[in-house]
Enzyme design. Structure first.
Site, PDB file in Angstrom:
ATOM      1  CG  ASP A  67      -0.229   3.271   6.944  1.00  0.00           C
ATOM      2  OD1 ASP A  67      -0.359   4.482   7.239  1.00  0.00           O
ATOM      3  OD2 ASP A  67       0.360   2.457   7.679  1.00  0.00           O
ATOM      4  CG  HIS A 122       3.540   0.877   4.528  1.00  0.00           C
ATOM      5  ND1 HIS A 122       2.599   0.048   3.974  1.00  0.00           N
ATOM      6  CD2 HIS A 122       3.095   1.143   5.772  1.00  0.00           C
ATOM      7  CE1 HIS A 122       1.638  -0.179   4.854  1.00  0.00           C
ATOM      8  NE2 HIS A 122       1.914   0.474   5.968  1.00  0.00           N
ATOM      9  CG  HIS A 180      -3.093  -1.136   7.368  1.00  0.00           C
ATOM     10  ND1 HIS A 180      -2.869  -1.029   6.022  1.00  0.00           N
ATOM     11  CD2 HIS A 180      -1.967  -0.697   7.977  1.00  0.00           C
ATOM     12  CE1 HIS A 180      -1.658  -0.533   5.823  1.00  0.00           C
ATOM     13  NE2 HIS A 180      -1.088  -0.329   6.988  1.00  0.00           N
ATOM     14  CG  ASP A 204       1.482  -1.690   9.342  1.00  0.00           C
ATOM     15  OD1 ASP A 204       1.307  -1.303   8.176  1.00  0.00           O
ATOM     16  OD2 ASP A 204       1.118  -1.031  10.336  1.00  0.00           O
TER      17      ASP A 204
END
Ligand SMILES: [Zn+2]
Length: 1022
Positions: free
Chosen positions: A400, A604, A288, A290
């Site tokens: 997420d 996000h 993941h 971001d």
């Protein structure tokens, strides 16, 4: 039998920590170190290595926050290392957090080929890749990275006398959460300070004791499994006995020499197969990353480069390893900025090692993006993967994001995507979600096959605890018995490690453990679908019972998003009209680029307002540039359309007639029959436009709003009432608002001034360190009371709301989401409704009782709450509040400080289609252009419930025109759609504008029959 369990468990713990782990490596040969500390922002490899490097050494500090240091390491493999397993060990940090949250490095060969990243817990480099001169090996070949072993075994055999020479680009990323959620100044270059944070702790060529490595993992897996098994189970005791025997066989004075003998004692217990009914885990590698969060966007480009380099290095040594890599934007960054990583990435995709997943431009928020933006996330994401790799992704991958709108199932399916994945709902504060594998039904009835990994994480590691939890937590036992586990260091990137693969290998078929298979996400989905042919159904939004502050934090970022979405609509509309009129070329490249910028910022942690100051400062600057560019594009298209003349032409970009100007056309507006007036009556002010009469009292509050047609008072109490709450959540300050915030409230009723200015009333107030100026009006020809609120906001940890108590008994509220609205009960009967004490709405919230409704519309706000009250006589009223501003101090210590202008309006006597129309109207202010030519509507629809969402040329630049409509009332709707241009054919298409079905043209028009909230994309051939 005597119980020696604790004794042996403690013996294992001590042996692992103090004897076995320290014996993983044998002799070491130190490397020579040189360094160049880059003075500012990151530079490319070629620019970096052209600088003068100065001698450095182990123990030297480096790295002020956000800076980059380039190290050069050189040395020679000792002759007596020849033929023995060895690797290079670099320890850059010696402090800080886990992978992705502190110092990170990327190693390069002397000619700039990325080798592998360096992270905490992952500080080795394959030695062959570091050779140079006559010993150099092509670092893109598996031999260079693959160390001749299998399944992550560190076993490249060293070449005695070979020269090692390589660079490491070391990023001094600061740990932002080092003091929990307390304010930090580290979130921007200028405030972070000059202290050197990291220390070069090791730089060696080291011999690897392979047997010790294998023993370590045998014991770790068995010891972990043992701890998860019930004491009543014989298997637990059999493992305990084997571990005791293994430790007996190990000579602590010579661990490397006796590790094999110790392993032999474990072979039998490791070989026993799993129970036939063991839970099945499909493990897919993942990281993941971001796209911005506790680091700026620019750092994410490097994080992706590091992670991809790790993945390709790991894959070289581990046949069968697969890695799911989402977010087309992150792939596109490699293409744009890191060509050598891009080449590796493309090869890994072609080899089936890296699997593009998700089909979105970024893993966006899904609460706040508008309908078109949500659709374009899939359009641009899927198209990138199709064009670059020839791969059509088949799952939405949003592990997420902070809750999932009820419009998503239809959007996902219309993008030709079958499956949906998240795990975030496991973060719910209150209610446990009852499924892990189910069919998710959206607001329109579309269903999408959905899975939540039951390990409740997207950063899996295959620890025994995690595997046991995945099995016990799985909510659909009896129907299915399988879950996906994305594994790898994540959030800040990093990805899978060889230690994780060592665990996976041992738990593939091990008695007492869940069964782990490394496989692709689509293999998992195919098996899960076969297991659950009729999965349970969950209808409506997947509301996250947490992070409710993200609808409000960083108001300017949110306003930038809303404004950009509106401007993109206008630009597409008027540029299409100008193109069809032969007056201008369509700016395809500019629109493609601008859309992608806006889509990126819906990531996000950006749109939700949960990033560091650097990210939001840049986002505001970027939105300003986007707006300026789009204003130019819109202005030149409108001027081209209007031509020469002196008419005052009003361009109406909304899908509804407005002031006599047709929807999506331009004409001279018809003035309203009755102007709007203000009278002073005693201490009150009466605003009247013949349709609505509003009274403002001496405190500047609305005390009456009467719908004159209905002769009905809309208010149940003072409205446009600003309310201030303390806002100190327990955790996650920018993300969360905890429900105890409501226990205290201050009504802001004191005024500094109230003045009549033209046909508006201007009220000013001050409170705390802040001031507010509100301009109130009842625009002629509308049933709207409009308020423009300018707040100079200097509060911290406060929540500013504005309340509209309505004399309406509403069982539920309707909040706009993408292509429709979501109903939420106004009561709090169950914990599920009570948890929705703060909700997201787009341009409107509408409430009604039979015969009368009202809406509150806005141009910048997403957070709302809707509550109801009943007095002693049983009269029930409904209050809509907008969440205007917050001021959390983490991760951005100055969140929301400064001046904001937010517009909203109360619309009375409104049904939901009025709310839709007024929502468009407040976001798309009329533009008046002086010219000679009225513009006929680009598209007309004869039913107001069928709303035109977009008009644009097809992205393939064929000249076809794409029109997207949706049913907005939540009912069935028939309509005739009349394109304002001549057409020869029309096709229904998916969101990517690929035809799915030919539709019939009747005199150049199309007859539509839509189901509730149906989205329909039509492609017209001219
Ligand atoms: Zn994330």
């Amino acid at each position: 039998m005597h119980d020696d369990r604790k004794l042996i468990e403690n013996r294992l713990r001590r042996a692992m920590r103090d004897r076995i782990k320290p014996a993983l490596y044998g002799a070491r040969a130190p490397l020579t170190v040189q360094v160049w500390h880059a003075p500012g922002e990151p530079v490319d490899f070629a620019d970096a290595v052209a600088n003068d490097f100065v001698p450095s050494q182990v123990g030297e500090k480096w790295g002020r926050a956000w800076a980059t240091s380039w190290f050069r390491f050189t040395g020679q493999v000792p002759a007596d290392f020849d033929g023995k397993p060895a690797e290079v060990l670099i320890d850059l940090w010696h402090s800080g957090d886990g992978p992705g949250f502190s110092a990170e490095g990327l190693a390069y060969t002397l000619d700039g080929q990325p080798l592998k990243a360096l992270n905490p817990f992952n500080g080795y480099l394959p030695i062959a890749g570091c050779y140079t001169g006559a010993d150099a090996v092509d670092p893109t070949s598996p031999d260079a990275l693959g160390m001749g072993g299998i399944n992550g075994k560190p076993s490249a055999n060293a070449k005695g006398g070979a020269t090692v020479d390589f660079y490491v680009e070391a990023a001094a990323n600061p740990t932002i959460m080092e003091n929990g959620f307390n304010p930090t100044q580290r979130g921007d270059w200028d405030t972070a300070g000059d202290r050197l944070m990291y220390e070069l702790h090791a730089a060696d060529i080291a011999l690897v004791n392979v047997d010790v490595y294998e023993l370590y993992h045998d014991l770790e897996v068995l010891g972990g499994l043992m701890a998860e098994l019930p004491l009543e189970l014989p298997r637990r005791w059999e493992i305990l006995t084997a571990i005791g025997s293994a430790l007996d066989a190990l000579d602590y004075a010579d661990v490397p020499a006796t590790a094999a003998a110790a392993r032999a004692e474990l072979a039998d217990v490791l070989a026993k197969p799993a129970y036939a009914s063991a839970h099945q885990i499909s493990g897919v590698g993942h990281a993941h990353i971001d796209s911005a969060w506790l680091w700026p966007l620019r750092e994410t480009v490097r994080k992706v480069a590091r992670t991809v380099s790790n993945v390709t290095a790991l894959a070289a040594d581990n046949p069968g390893f697969v890695f799911a890599f989402s977010s087309a934007q992150q792939h596109a960054w490699m293409k744009e900025h890191k060509p050598k990583v891009w080449a590796k990435l493309k090869q890994a995709v072609a080899d089936g090692v890296i699997i593009p997943v998700g089909g979105m431009w970024v893993e966006s928020d899904t609460n706040m993006p508008g309908g078109e933006a949500m659709a374009r996330q899939f359009v641009h994401g899927k198209r990138f993967f199709l064009e670059e790799y020839g791969i059509e992704t088949d799952e939405a991958w949003l592990p997420d994001s902070f809750g999932y709108s009820g419009a998503l199932p239809q959007i996902v399916r219309l993008s030709n995507t079958s499956n949906f994945l998240t795990q975030k709902i496991s973060w719910n504060q209150t209610n446990k979600f009852p499924h892990h594998t189910f069919s998710w039904e959206g607001i329109d009835g579309t269903r999408v096959f959905t899975h939540f990994p039951s390990a409740d994480t997207y950063n899996g590691s295959f620890s025994a605890k995690e595997l046991a939890y995945a099995a016990s937590n799985y909510q659909d036992k009896g129907s299915g018995n399988r879950s996906l586990l994305p594994f790898g260091y994540g959030d800040g990137g990093g990805g899978p490690s060889r230690e994780m693969l060592a665990r996976a290998k041992r738990t593939a078929d091990l008695e007492g453990s869940t069964k782990v298979t490394i496989e692709r996400q689509d293999e998992f989905f195919a098996k899960a679908r076969a297991d659950l042919p009729e999965p349970a159904v969950w209808a409506g939004e997947l509301y996250l019972e947490l992070h409710r502050g993200t609808y409000t934090s960083q108001a300017k970022t949110k306003q930038g998003n809303r404004r950009s979405e509106s401007l993109l609509r206008e630009a597409e509309l008027w540029c299409t009209a100008a193109m069809l009129a032969g007056k201008a070329d369509y700016p395809y490249a500019d629109m493609d680029r601008l859309w992608k910028v806006v889509l990126l910022h819906q990531f996000h942690d950006i749109l939700p307002g949960s990033s560091i100051h650097w990210v939001h400062r840049e986002a505001e600057e970027t939105y300003a540039k986007v707006a300026a560019e789009l204003e130019n594009i819109i202005g030149s298209a409108q001027r081209a359309l209007a031509g020469e003349g002196d008419k005052q032409l009003v361009f109406n970009a909304t899908p509804h007639v407005r002031d006599g100007v047709p929807a999506m056309g331009a004409a001279v507006a018809t003035p309203a029959a009755t102007p709007s007036t203000i009278d002073v009556k005693g201490e009150c002010f009466v605003l009247d436009n013949g349709l609505v009469r509003a009274i403002v009292d001496e405190n500047g509050l609305l005390i009456s709003v009467v719908d004159l047609d209905a002769n009905r008072e809309a208010l149940s109490g003072p409205a446009n009432l600003l309310q201030l709450h303390p806002d100190t959540p327990n955790l996650w300050d920018a993300w969360d608002v905890d429900k105890f915030y409501r226990n205290k409230v201050t009504d802001l009723t004191g005024t500094d001034s109230i003045d009549v200015v033209d046909d508006t009333l201007v009220v000013t107030r001050s409170f705390g360190s802040s001031t507010v100026k509100q301009t109130i009006s009842v625009p002629a020809g509308s049933k709207r009371v409009e308020v423009s609120t300018t707040v100079d906001w200097h509060e911290t940890e406060k929540f500013l709301k504005v309340a509209f108590p309505l004399d309406i008994r509403a069982e539920r509220s309707a909040a706009e989401t993408q292509f429709g609205h979501v109903f939420r009960p106004t009561h709090t009967n169950t914990s599920w409704e009570a948890a929705k004490f703060e909700v997201c709405a787009h341009r409107f919230v509408h409430v009604e009782e039979p015969g009368f409704g009202a809406a509150v519309v806005n141009d910048s706000t997403y957070g709302h709450d809707i509550t109801r009250d009943t007095d002693d006589d049983g009269v029930t009223t409904t209050t809509i509040r907008l969440s205007l501003l917050r001021a959390p101090r983490f991760p951005d210590p100055v969140t929301d400080q400064g001046e904001h202008t937010l517009r909203y309006a109360l619309v009375v006597g409104a049904d939901v289609i009025d709310a839709v129309a007024e929502g468009f109207r407040i976001n798309l202010p009329a533009r008046t252009v002086t010219g000679g030519n009225e513009v006929a509507p680009l598209v007309s629809v004869d039913n107001p419930n069928v709303v035109v969402s977009a008009v644009k040329p097809a992205d393939d630049e064929s000249g076809d025109i794409v029109v997207r409509v949706y049913e907005a009332a939540g009912g069935r709707a028939n309509a005739v759609l009349d394109p304002g241009f001549s057409v020869t054919a029309v096709h229904e298409t998916d969101l990517l504008e690929r035809p799915t079905e030919e539709r019939t043209l009747v005199d150049g028009t199309v007859e539509l029959a839509l189901r509730p909230f149906q989205i329909l994309t039509l492609r017209f051939t001219r």
